[in-house]
Design a protein around this motif. Structure first.
Motif, PDB file in Angstrom:
ATOM      1  N   LEU A   1       3.451   0.419  -8.466  1.00 47.46           N
ATOM      2  CA  LEU A   1       4.576  -0.329  -7.905  1.00 47.46           C
ATOM      3  C   LEU A   1       4.114  -1.310  -6.831  1.00 47.46           C
ATOM      4  CD1 LEU A   1       7.722  -0.627  -7.721  1.00 47.46           C
ATOM      5  CD2 LEU A   1       7.642   1.093  -5.919  1.00 47.46           C
ATOM      6  N   VAL A   2       3.248  -0.853  -5.911  1.00 47.09           N
ATOM      7  CA  VAL A   2       2.820  -1.738  -4.825  1.00 47.09           C
ATOM      8  C   VAL A   2       1.840  -2.794  -5.317  1.00 47.09           C
ATOM      9  CG1 VAL A   2       3.245  -0.004  -3.049  1.00 47.09           C
ATOM     10  CG2 VAL A   2       0.991  -0.115  -4.119  1.00 47.09           C
ATOM     11  N   LEU A   3       1.191  -2.549  -6.463  1.00 45.44           N
ATOM     12  CA  LEU A   3       0.328  -3.579  -7.034  1.00 45.44           C
ATOM     13  C   LEU A   3       1.161  -4.669  -7.705  1.00 45.44           C
ATOM     14  CD1 LEU A   3      -2.572  -1.445  -8.580  1.00 45.44           C
ATOM     15  CD2 LEU A   3      -2.710  -2.973  -6.607  1.00 45.44           C
ATOM     16  N   VAL A   4       2.227  -4.262  -8.399  1.00 49.22           N
ATOM     17  CA  VAL A   4       3.091  -5.240  -9.081  1.00 49.22           C
ATOM     18  C   VAL A   4       3.938  -6.010  -8.078  1.00 49.22           C
ATOM     19  CG1 VAL A   4       5.017  -5.474 -10.710  1.00 49.22           C
ATOM     20  CG2 VAL A   4       3.135  -3.906 -11.211  1.00 49.22           C
ATOM     21  N   TRP A   5       4.443  -5.317  -7.050  1.00 48.08           N
ATOM     22  CA  TRP A   5       5.287  -5.939  -6.027  1.00 48.08           C
ATOM     23  C   TRP A   5       4.579  -5.788  -4.683  1.00 48.08           C
ATOM     24  CZ3 TRP A   5       8.699  -8.697  -8.453  1.00 48.08           C
ATOM     25  CH2 TRP A   5       9.228  -8.263  -9.659  1.00 48.08           C
ATOM     26  N   PRO A   6       3.716  -6.725  -4.314  1.00 43.94           N
ATOM     27  CA  PRO A   6       2.841  -6.558  -3.135  1.00 43.94           C
ATOM     28  C   PRO A   6       3.548  -6.556  -1.790  1.00 43.94           C
ATOM     29  CG  PRO A   6       2.580  -8.741  -4.094  1.00 43.94           C
ATOM     30  CD  PRO A   6       3.425  -7.967  -5.056  1.00 43.94           C
ATOM     31  N   LYS A   7       4.861  -6.813  -1.748  1.00 46.17           N
ATOM     32  CA  LYS A   7       5.575  -6.737  -0.471  1.00 46.17           C
ATOM     33  C   LYS A   7       6.250  -5.377  -0.265  1.00 46.17           C
ATOM     34  CE  LYS A   7       6.354 -11.662   0.244  1.00 46.17           C
ATOM     35  NZ  LYS A   7       7.340 -12.712   0.590  1.00 46.17           N
TER      36      LYS A   7
ATOM     37  N   GLN B   1       0.828  -1.200   0.000  1.00 41.79           N
ATOM     38  CA  GLN B   1       0.000   0.000   0.000  1.00 41.79           C
ATOM     39  C   GLN B   1       0.867   1.257   0.000  1.00 41.79           C
ATOM     40  OE1 GLN B   1      -3.417   0.193   2.561  1.00 41.79           O
ATOM     41  NE2 GLN B   1      -3.564  -2.037   2.724  1.00 41.79           N
ATOM     42  N   LEU B   2       0.218   2.348  -0.412  1.00 44.84           N
ATOM     43  CA  LEU B   2       0.834   3.669  -0.435  1.00 44.84           C
ATOM     44  C   LEU B   2       0.179   4.533   0.627  1.00 44.84           C
ATOM     45  CD1 LEU B   2       2.249   6.230  -1.804  1.00 44.84           C
ATOM     46  CD2 LEU B   2       0.183   6.358  -3.224  1.00 44.84           C
ATOM     47  N   ARG B   3       0.988   5.346   1.311  1.00 43.62           N
ATOM     48  CA  ARG B   3       0.465   6.331   2.241  1.00 43.62           C
ATOM     49  C   ARG B   3       1.121   7.679   1.929  1.00 43.62           C
ATOM     50  NH1 ARG B   3      -2.686   3.037   2.630  1.00 43.62           N
ATOM     51  NH2 ARG B   3      -3.542   1.985   4.472  1.00 43.62           N
ATOM     52  N   LEU B   4       0.312   8.751   2.015  1.00 44.82           N
ATOM     53  CA  LEU B   4       0.795  10.110   1.769  1.00 44.82           C
ATOM     54  C   LEU B   4       0.702  10.891   3.074  1.00 44.82           C
ATOM     55  CD1 LEU B   4       1.736  12.305  -0.195  1.00 44.82           C
ATOM     56  CD2 LEU B   4      -0.659  12.771  -0.723  1.00 44.82           C
ATOM     57  N   LEU B   5       1.846  11.279   3.629  1.00 45.06           N
ATOM     58  CA  LEU B   5       1.912  12.040   4.875  1.00 45.06           C
ATOM     59  C   LEU B   5       1.878  13.519   4.534  1.00 45.06           C
ATOM     60  CD1 LEU B   5       2.292  12.068   7.964  1.00 45.06           C
ATOM     61  CD2 LEU B   5       4.764  12.058   7.566  1.00 45.06           C
ATOM     62  N   VAL B   6       0.828  14.208   4.987  1.00 43.19           N
ATOM     63  CA  VAL B   6       0.587  15.609   4.610  1.00 43.19           C
ATOM     64  C   VAL B   6       0.642  16.484   5.849  1.00 43.19           C
ATOM     65  CG1 VAL B   6      -1.112  17.198   3.651  1.00 43.19           C
ATOM     66  CG2 VAL B   6      -0.799  14.958   2.620  1.00 43.19           C
TER      67      VAL B   6
ATOM     68  N   VAL C   1      13.812   2.393  -7.981  1.00 43.72           N
ATOM     69  CA  VAL C   1      13.854   1.485  -6.832  1.00 43.72           C
ATOM     70  C   VAL C   1      14.694   0.258  -7.157  1.00 43.72           C
ATOM     71  CG1 VAL C   1      12.460  -0.016  -5.361  1.00 43.72           C
ATOM     72  CG2 VAL C   1      11.673   2.304  -5.884  1.00 43.72           C
ATOM     73  N   THR C   2      14.515  -0.288  -8.361  1.00 45.78           N
ATOM     74  CA  THR C   2      15.283  -1.476  -8.765  1.00 45.78           C
ATOM     75  C   THR C   2      16.778  -1.183  -8.758  1.00 45.78           C
ATOM     76  OG1 THR C   2      13.452  -2.293 -10.109  1.00 45.78           O
ATOM     77  CG2 THR C   2      15.645  -3.138 -10.609  1.00 45.78           C
ATOM     78  N   GLU C   3      17.161  -0.006  -9.256  1.00 48.24           N
ATOM     79  CA  GLU C   3      18.577   0.373  -9.261  1.00 48.24           C
ATOM     80  C   GLU C   3      19.105   0.545  -7.841  1.00 48.24           C
ATOM     81  OE1 GLU C   3      21.471   3.965 -10.938  1.00 48.24           O
ATOM     82  OE2 GLU C   3      19.317   3.957 -11.356  1.00 48.24           O
ATOM     83  N   ALA C   4      18.244   1.087  -6.948  1.00 52.23           N
ATOM     84  CA  ALA C   4      18.706   1.361  -5.584  1.00 52.23           C
ATOM     85  C   ALA C   4      18.970   0.082  -4.805  1.00 52.23           C
ATOM     86  CB  ALA C   4      17.674   2.220  -4.854  1.00 52.23           C
ATOM     87  N   ILE C   5      18.151  -0.953  -5.000  1.00 55.76           N
ATOM     88  CA  ILE C   5      18.325  -2.184  -4.218  1.00 55.76           C
ATOM     89  C   ILE C   5      19.084  -3.250  -4.981  1.00 55.76           C
ATOM     90  CG2 ILE C   5      16.215  -1.726  -2.922  1.00 55.76           C
ATOM     91  CD1 ILE C   5      14.815  -3.863  -4.526  1.00 55.76           C
TER      92      ILE C   5
END
Length: 833
Positions: free
Chosen positions: A226-232, A137-142, A189-193
């Motif tokens: 991204l979170v739908l394709v990679w659910p973890k 899931q995605l969360r937006l901190l405002v 993200v893929t490049e970072a990890i």
């Protein structure tokens, strides 16, 4: 030695091809005894090497002439681009921890160096529970500037680091600045990890509102994918107010208890704060961590705490600069202001090559205020970006009207507020005058950002000899009202009493702290007259339309708040009555004609009809116009039907444009009405409902655009929906016969920037049993496109409007009222049905 003996295995001496060929070609030069001596020497060397290990010198000599697998791997690694896969996991963990500490120290740059360790210890002792972001899931901190969003996101990431340290099956968390994502989020993200995020992974996207609004929307959509394709994977983004998402995605920062802020203030100062820190005004500033640091810097510098939040933040940037004293000349300072202006104009880092020469870029980065990375030039702290942009406004490098323009204001809003809150009061008054004329949306938003000052003694300018103080005060108020009206469009003349295009005459009188103000019925000259002392008698009052008494707004910028409040009431009334001016071809005009026609027929003929004879309608309007022309204001009522002089004048003008013998309703009649139906929407079949609502949404979007262009042309991108036009609508029609709570129209409005601004919206509605998530992805933004940060939530759920006489009008006015409230021009939300 015979030729055969010479070439036998027993006589073999290994040597390079060149020397072997030389012996074969000239055997006379190499007798057998010489070759046997070479053979014995070779065997002796071999036996010696086998008996003792190589010396270090010999090993180095061998390594110079040969290599193994490790050396080969190193050589290959040096020849290919770097990848995160090249680091060991422990190296990557150590690097992530160092980067997290570095970010925390940068956030503490307002704290004097000798107190930073103490503040770090204080923070460790006062940790709040980390944010909760579920996997997949995605969360937006405002939250507002300085509310501690990056601090909370950093704590959430550090919690992930601790988990990754204990569990090798957890990816090392990734921290990204929003402007750092120059390609797709997935690729970054893929490049970072160093690979696909198949394992649990935390991703932070910080400072989302530093992007242009469409880019921010696009990045949020990428995070959802991204979170739908990679659910973890779980993603936490941070942003100031304005960037919005679905309610279930939002997290909001909470204000600190002032006691906690006071404790941090003691820690930063290293001593008890002065008595001035305990006033009610100062306590309100202790609810934000950045404001606490700004207060500490102000106290340490001997300044007064009695300041607005924006003044504190602007002063904080100045204090940091003075303390660090970056090496820079005036030219470098000017370039910093120019860089801030470029960044706010494009809402992205500036390419170094497009900004200046290498020495100019080096001069900026050497100050320590600017970072040059793969994305371009940016400021080390967002606070510096606003500070130097405000400096560009103060110095005149950027014109106030340019920054407050219809399209540029959203990006410049904080810099404008910084500048207005820090210039002398006389300059601030002059700037507000220019802002109100240029963009009333900008002026209103800035007013709400700048805190009201405490009550001070009345400070009135010395009037010229022989002038009336009442006229001086009235002139200042009238100037502010007129400036705001200059910034409005067609509706401006309806927000204040006018006669023949001019504001009517005001009568004013001062008494103590209060002012009495009367408006004339028709007179316009002179603009201001003094009211006589004592009570107004009937003879004098006969020349005035209305009068009010109020406390004189004599504090700093208070005349602007008073003027806005004076105009926002009539504006709200126009919205409630849904009669803002519209172009003749607007689809909302047809709905108003039909509604007024029904009400007029009810008043004059006591009947509702499905089709109205135009001859009867014209006769009724002509009769009512006779009364309108003979009165100041006339009103008619019959049951729920109500019209007044404004409605009849408007209807009389529209009737001249209508042709034919009958007036038909703008929407189809019910197609399945039965005695059993209890609600209006049940009179329509699902198929007809979808057909009608498709057109309703199309007319509502078009009508909203007409309302804004006709009445608020200078507000521009500060109006949420207008800033993202053109749009397409995707939605679901839910018709649940079991109860009203199960029926409704669920829709989302998505930008389509590839289309012209005035393009007709594309509508896609389907039938559904219950609302399903709507995740229509925005089209890629066109180069150079920008829009507002004052945006709305993406999804909407409203009751089915089928059968209403003006469903498109209600939707259009709902969107407009929400947008006007977001910038302070409406004090309360409005609901239309």
């Amino acid at each position: 030695m015979s030729e055969a003996e010479n070439r036998s295995d027993a006589n073999l001496i290994l040597m390079c091809q060149a020397h072997a060929k030389e012996i074969d070609d000239f055997p006379a030069l190499f007798p057998a005894d010489l070759l046997r001596e070479w053979k014995r020497t070779q065997l002796d060397v071999h036996e010696e090497a086998a008996r003792r290990p190589l010396t270090d010198t010999e090993v180095e000599e061998v390594l110079e002439r040969s290599f193994g697998l490790d050396q080969l791997a190193t050589a290959v690694a040096d020849a290919v681009p770097f990848s995160a896969r090249s680091r060991s996991r422990q190296e990557a963990l150590d690097l992530a921890r160092r980067q997290a500490r570095a970010r925390r120290l940068v956030q503490l740059s307002p704290v004097p160096a000798h107190r930073r360790e103490a503040v770090l210890e204080w923070m460790a002792e006062h940790l709040e529970p980390a944010l909760v972001v579920p996997e997949g899931q995605l969360r937006l901190l405002v939250g507002p500037m300085g509310a501690g969003k990056s601090e909370q996101a950093g704590r959430w990431l550090e919690e992930g680091l601790a988990v990754a340290q204990l569990d090798d099956d957890v990816e090392i968390p990734v921290w990204l600045r929003a402007r750092q994502v120059t390609s797709s989020l997935s690729a970054t993200v893929t490049e970072a990890i160093g690979g696909d995020p198949r394992r649990p992974c935390r991703v932070v996207i910080d400072d989302l509102d530093s992007l242009a609004p469409r880019q921010a929307d696009q990045l949020l959509d990428e995070a959802r994918r991204l979170v739908l394709v990679w659910p973890k994977v779980r993603v936490l983004a941070t942003s100031r107010e304005g960037v919005k998402a679905a309610p279930e995605e939002l997290l909001t920062t909470t204000a600190w208890p002032w006691e906690r802020g006071a404790d941090l203030l003691r820690c930063v100062l290293g001593e008890e704060p002065p008595r001035a820190a305990w006033t009610p005004e100062a306590r309100k500033l202790m609810t934000s961590p950045l404001l606490v640091l700004a207060m500490a810097a102000r106290i340490a510098g001997g300044g007064e705490i009695d300041a607005s939040p924006l003044q504190l933040l602007s002063g904080l940037a100045r204090d940091i600069l003075e303390r660090e004293r970056p090496e820079a000349d005036r030219h470098a300072w000017d370039r910093l202001a120019r860089l801030a202006s470029r960044i706010l104009a494009s809402m992205e880092p500036v390419a170094a090559a497009s900004f200046g020469t290498d020495p100019e870029v080096w001069a900026l980065t050497e100050t320590g205020l600017v970072v040059h990375d793969e994305a371009g030039l940016r400021f080390a702290l967002p606070l510096f970006e606003q500070y130097f942009a405000a400096d560009a406004l103060r110095s005149g490098t950027v014109a106030l009207e340019e920054a407050a323009g219809a399209h540029s204001f959203p990006g410049w809003r904080y810099a404008l507020a910084f500048a207005v809150s820090t210039v002398p009061e006389e300059t601030a008054e002059e700037w507000m005058l220019r802002l109100a004329r240029t963009n009333p949306a900008a002026a209103s938003w800035i007013l709400d950002e700048i805190s009201r000052p405490r009550r001070r003694p009345v400070r009135r300018e010395v009037a010229e000899q022989g002038s009336d103080p009442s006229l001086d005060a009235g002139r200042r108020l009238r100037e502010a009202v007129q400036a705001f009206l200059d910034g409005f469009g067609a509706c401006g003349s309806q927000l204040a009493h006018h006669h023949e295009g001019r504001l009517v005459q005001w009568g004013v009188r001062l008494r103590g702290r209060g002012m009495t103000l009367y408006e004339a019925r028709t007179a316009t000259q002179p603009e201001l007259v003094p009211l006589p002392a004592g009570d107004l008698d009937g003879a004098l009052a006969a020349g005035w339309a209305s009068g009010t008494w109020f406390e004189l707004p004599d504090r700093h910028l208070e005349r602007w708040r008073w003027s806005r409040d004076r105009l926002s009431g009539p504006l709200a009334q126009l919205l409630r009555q849904r009669r803002l001016p519209l172009p003749a071809n607007s689809p909302l005009v047809g709905e108003r004609i039909w509604l007024l026609a029904q009400q007029i027929m009810r008043i004059k003929h006591q009947r509702w009809t499905a089709v109205i004879p135009l001859a009867d309608l014209r006769a009724a309007v002509a009769e009512m116009m006779t009364q309108v022309n003979a009165s100041v204001m006339s009103r008619w009522e019959a049951g729920s039907a109500r019209v007044d002089s404004h409605d009849i004048r408007w209807m009389d003008a529209r009737l001249a444009e209508l042709q034919g013998e009958h007036l038909a309703p703008p929407w189809p009649l019910p197609d399945r009405r039965t005695a059993a139906t209890r609600r209006r929407w049940q009179d329509y079949s699902p198929e007809l409902t979808v057909t009608i609502l498709t057109e309703v949404l199309r007319d509502a979007v078009t009508g909203y655009r007409d309302l804004v262009t006709e009445n608020f042309p200078s507000f521009g991108s500060a109006l949420g929906l207008y800033s993202v036009l053109p749009v397409r609508a995707e939605g679901q029609v839910i018709m649940n016969e079991d109860g009203p709570e199960g029926s409704g129209l669920y829709y989302t409005l998505t930008p389509t920037p590839a289309s012209p601004h005035d393009a007709s919206p594309r509508i896609d509605l389907t039938l559904a049993n219950a609302p399903q998530p709507l995740h229509t992805m925005a089209e890629p933004p066109m180069p150079g496109t920008r829009q507002s940060v004052f945006r709305r939530t993406s999804d909407h759920l409203t009751s089915l409007p089928t059968g209403s006489p003006r469903p498109a009008t209600n939707l259009a006015y709902t969107w407009l009222a929400d947008d006007l409230k977001a910038i302070g021009w409406l004090r309360q939300p409005l609901h239309f049905s």
